[in-house]
Write a protein that holds these residues in place. Structure first.
Motif, PDB file in Angstrom:
ATOM      1  N   ALA A 136       0.846  -1.191   0.000  1.00 29.85           N
ATOM      2  CA  ALA A 136       0.000   0.000   0.000  1.00 29.85           C
ATOM      3  C   ALA A 136       0.886   1.248   0.000  1.00 29.85           C
ATOM      4  CB  ALA A 136      -0.904  -0.011   1.231  1.00 29.85           C
ATOM      5  N   ILE A 137       0.424   2.269  -0.696  1.00 24.62           N
ATOM      6  CA  ILE A 137       1.175   3.531  -0.719  1.00 24.62           C
ATOM      7  C   ILE A 137       0.543   4.553   0.210  1.00 24.62           C
ATOM      8  CG2 ILE A 137       2.063   3.166  -3.060  1.00 24.62           C
ATOM      9  CD1 ILE A 137      -0.093   5.319  -3.918  1.00 24.62           C
ATOM     10  N   GLY A 138      -0.366   4.106   1.054  1.00 22.28           N
ATOM     11  CA  GLY A 138      -1.048   4.995   1.992  1.00 22.28           C
ATOM     12  C   GLY A 138      -1.688   4.160   3.086  1.00 22.28           C
ATOM     13  N   PRO A 139      -2.553   4.798   3.853  1.00 21.48           N
ATOM     14  CA  PRO A 139      -3.181   4.105   4.989  1.00 21.48           C
ATOM     15  C   PRO A 139      -4.341   3.206   4.578  1.00 21.48           C
ATOM     16  CG  PRO A 139      -3.879   6.381   4.926  1.00 21.48           C
ATOM     17  CD  PRO A 139      -2.908   6.219   3.795  1.00 21.48           C
ATOM     18  N   TYR A 140      -4.013   2.098   3.936  1.00 20.60           N
ATOM     19  CA  TYR A 140      -5.016   1.101   3.576  1.00 20.60           C
ATOM     20  C   TYR A 140      -4.331  -0.257   3.478  1.00 20.60           C
ATOM     21  CZ  TYR A 140      -3.137   1.704  -1.195  1.00 20.60           C
ATOM     22  OH  TYR A 140      -2.311   1.781  -2.279  1.00 20.60           O
ATOM     23  N   SER A 141      -5.121  -1.314   3.461  1.00 26.78           N
ATOM     24  CA  SER A 141      -4.596  -2.671   3.290  1.00 26.78           C
ATOM     25  C   SER A 141      -4.765  -3.091   1.833  1.00 26.78           C
ATOM     26  CB  SER A 141      -5.364  -3.651   4.182  1.00 26.78           C
ATOM     27  OG  SER A 141      -5.205  -3.309   5.541  1.00 26.78           O
ATOM     28  N   VAL A 190     -10.633  -6.030  -2.499  1.00 25.67           N
ATOM     29  CA  VAL A 190      -9.259  -5.713  -2.914  1.00 25.67           C
ATOM     30  C   VAL A 190      -9.176  -4.223  -3.233  1.00 25.67           C
ATOM     31  CG1 VAL A 190      -7.445  -6.181  -4.606  1.00 25.67           C
ATOM     32  CG2 VAL A 190      -8.948  -8.045  -3.846  1.00 25.67           C
ATOM     33  N   SER A 191      -8.239  -3.557  -2.586  1.00 18.49           N
ATOM     34  CA  SER A 191      -8.040  -2.123  -2.821  1.00 18.49           C
ATOM     35  C   SER A 191      -7.625  -1.866  -4.259  1.00 18.49           C
ATOM     36  CB  SER A 191      -6.943  -1.590  -1.902  1.00 18.49           C
ATOM     37  OG  SER A 191      -7.337  -1.657  -0.559  1.00 18.49           O
ATOM     38  N   GLY A 192      -7.828  -0.654  -4.698  1.00 16.04           N
ATOM     39  CA  GLY A 192      -7.413  -0.262  -6.047  1.00 16.04           C
ATOM     40  C   GLY A 192      -5.947  -0.580  -6.262  1.00 16.04           C
ATOM     41  N   GLN A 193      -5.699  -1.382  -7.300  1.00 11.29           N
ATOM     42  CA  GLN A 193      -4.331  -1.801  -7.597  1.00 11.29           C
ATOM     43  C   GLN A 193      -3.722  -0.929  -8.680  1.00 11.29           C
ATOM     44  OE1 GLN A 193      -2.423  -4.108  -5.840  1.00 11.29           O
ATOM     45  NE2 GLN A 193      -4.178  -3.571  -4.546  1.00 11.29           N
ATOM     46  N   LEU A 194      -2.653  -0.256  -8.305  1.00 11.26           N
ATOM     47  CA  LEU A 194      -1.890   0.519  -9.280  1.00 11.26           C
ATOM     48  C   LEU A 194      -1.048  -0.455 -10.105  1.00 11.26           C
ATOM     49  CD1 LEU A 194      -0.805   3.443  -6.947  1.00 11.26           C
ATOM     50  CD2 LEU A 194      -2.442   3.556  -8.841  1.00 11.26           C
ATOM     51  N   PRO A 195      -0.664  -0.046 -11.306  1.00 11.34           N
ATOM     52  CA  PRO A 195       0.073  -0.948 -12.206  1.00 11.34           C
ATOM     53  C   PRO A 195       1.573  -0.994 -11.926  1.00 11.34           C
ATOM     54  CG  PRO A 195      -0.441   1.078 -13.325  1.00 11.34           C
ATOM     55  CD  PRO A 195      -1.056   1.197 -11.974  1.00 11.34           C
ATOM     56  N   LEU A 231      -5.011   9.853 -10.954  1.00 13.18           N
ATOM     57  CA  LEU A 231      -4.825   8.661 -10.125  1.00 13.18           C
ATOM     58  C   LEU A 231      -3.509   8.798  -9.372  1.00 13.18           C
ATOM     59  CD1 LEU A 231      -6.024   6.007 -12.710  1.00 13.18           C
ATOM     60  CD2 LEU A 231      -7.040   6.425 -10.462  1.00 13.18           C
ATOM     61  N   PRO A 232      -3.392   8.087  -8.234  1.00 12.33           N
ATOM     62  CA  PRO A 232      -2.137   8.150  -7.490  1.00 12.33           C
ATOM     63  C   PRO A 232      -0.940   7.796  -8.385  1.00 12.33           C
ATOM     64  CG  PRO A 232      -3.803   7.036  -6.193  1.00 12.33           C
ATOM     65  CD  PRO A 232      -4.391   7.242  -7.564  1.00 12.33           C
ATOM     66  N   LYS A 233       0.150   8.471  -8.167  1.00 10.01           N
ATOM     67  CA  LYS A 233       1.405   8.266  -8.909  1.00 10.01           C
ATOM     68  C   LYS A 233       1.239   8.479 -10.410  1.00 10.01           C
ATOM     69  CE  LYS A 233       3.796   5.365  -5.543  1.00 10.01           C
ATOM     70  NZ  LYS A 233       4.874   6.307  -5.261  1.00 10.01           N
ATOM     71  N   VAL A 266      -4.251   3.682 -15.105  1.00 11.27           N
ATOM     72  CA  VAL A 266      -5.246   2.662 -14.774  1.00 11.27           C
ATOM     73  C   VAL A 266      -5.100   2.242 -13.313  1.00 11.27           C
ATOM     74  CG1 VAL A 266      -6.048   0.314 -15.317  1.00 11.27           C
ATOM     75  CG2 VAL A 266      -5.114   1.751 -17.148  1.00 11.27           C
ATOM     76  N   GLU A 267      -6.221   2.024 -12.660  1.00  8.21           N
ATOM     77  CA  GLU A 267      -6.234   1.426 -11.318  1.00  8.21           C
ATOM     78  C   GLU A 267      -7.472   0.533 -11.263  1.00  8.21           C
ATOM     79  OE1 GLU A 267      -5.798   4.133  -7.945  1.00  8.21           O
ATOM     80  OE2 GLU A 267      -7.077   2.836  -6.766  1.00  8.21           O
ATOM     81  N   ILE A 268      -7.333  -0.662 -10.708  1.00  7.20           N
ATOM     82  CA  ILE A 268      -8.460  -1.604 -10.691  1.00  7.20           C
ATOM     83  C   ILE A 268      -8.650  -2.175  -9.288  1.00  7.20           C
ATOM     84  CG2 ILE A 268      -9.396  -3.758 -11.655  1.00  7.20           C
ATOM     85  CD1 ILE A 268      -7.770  -3.187 -14.205  1.00  7.20           C
TER      86      ILE A 268
HETATM   87  C1  DHA Z   1      -3.756   3.352  -4.494  1.00 12.37           C
HETATM   88  C2  DHA Z   1      -4.799   3.266  -3.680  1.00 12.37           C
HETATM   89  N1  DHA Z   1      -5.607   2.216  -3.725  1.00 12.37           N
HETATM   90  C3  DHA Z   1      -5.108   4.287  -2.701  1.00 12.37           C
HETATM   91  O1  DHA Z   1      -4.334   5.223  -2.542  1.00 12.37           O
HETATM   92  O2  DHA Z   1      -6.147   4.203  -2.061  1.00 12.37           O
END
Ligand code: DHA
Length: 124
Positions: A13-18, A29-34, A110-112, A116-118
């Motif tokens: 995770a790149i932040g406060p999430y699992s 499943v949290s959003g997955q960055l590529p 989107l982050p970074k 795409v984020e899924i």
């Molecule tokens: C990348 C993510 N899923 C987020 O920052 O929540």
């Protein structure tokens, strides 16, 4: 009762999430960055990014003992709707039989600076 799912084969995770949480037989499943967990490098281009995001989803589900067939819903976030066709081409190859429900949306960013984020929900 909830359980944290964490795969070393998917980026942390790149932040406060699992990466994912299981609760009552459902895996969120949290959003997955590529990003490739082995190299820390983000894939380039919409098709490669869709593939890497889905690989990350797959690895996380495998950690939970599940597979892509367990997915009931996905959300695809795109940096621009012009990427829709490229994403779909790759996305379709990750499922056999009936596709999960899905929402695909274009967002401002989107982050970074990903394209795409899924994210998904799977059931055991
Ligand atoms: C990348 C993510 N899923 C987020 O920052 O929540």
């Amino acid at each position: 009762m909830k359980k944290v799912i964490c795969s070393q084969k998917a980026p942390g995770a790149i932040g406060p999430y699992s990466q994912a949480i299981e609760a009552n037989g459902m895996v969120f499943v949290s959003g997955q960055l590529p990003i490739d967990a082995a190299t820390g490098v983000m894939a380039e281009g919409a098709e490669a990014q869709a593939r890497q995001s889905l690989e990350n989803v797959k690895h996380i589900l495998e950690e939970a003992g599940l597979g892509m067939a367990n997915i009931v819903k996905t959300t695809v976030f795109l940096a621009d709707m012009s990427l829709f066709a490229d994403m779909n081409k790759v996305y379709a190859t990750y499922f056999e039989g009936d596709f999960p429900a899905r929402s695909a949306v274009a967002v401002k960013a989107l982050p970074k600076d990903a394209l795409v984020e899924i994210e998904c929900i799977a059931v055991r």
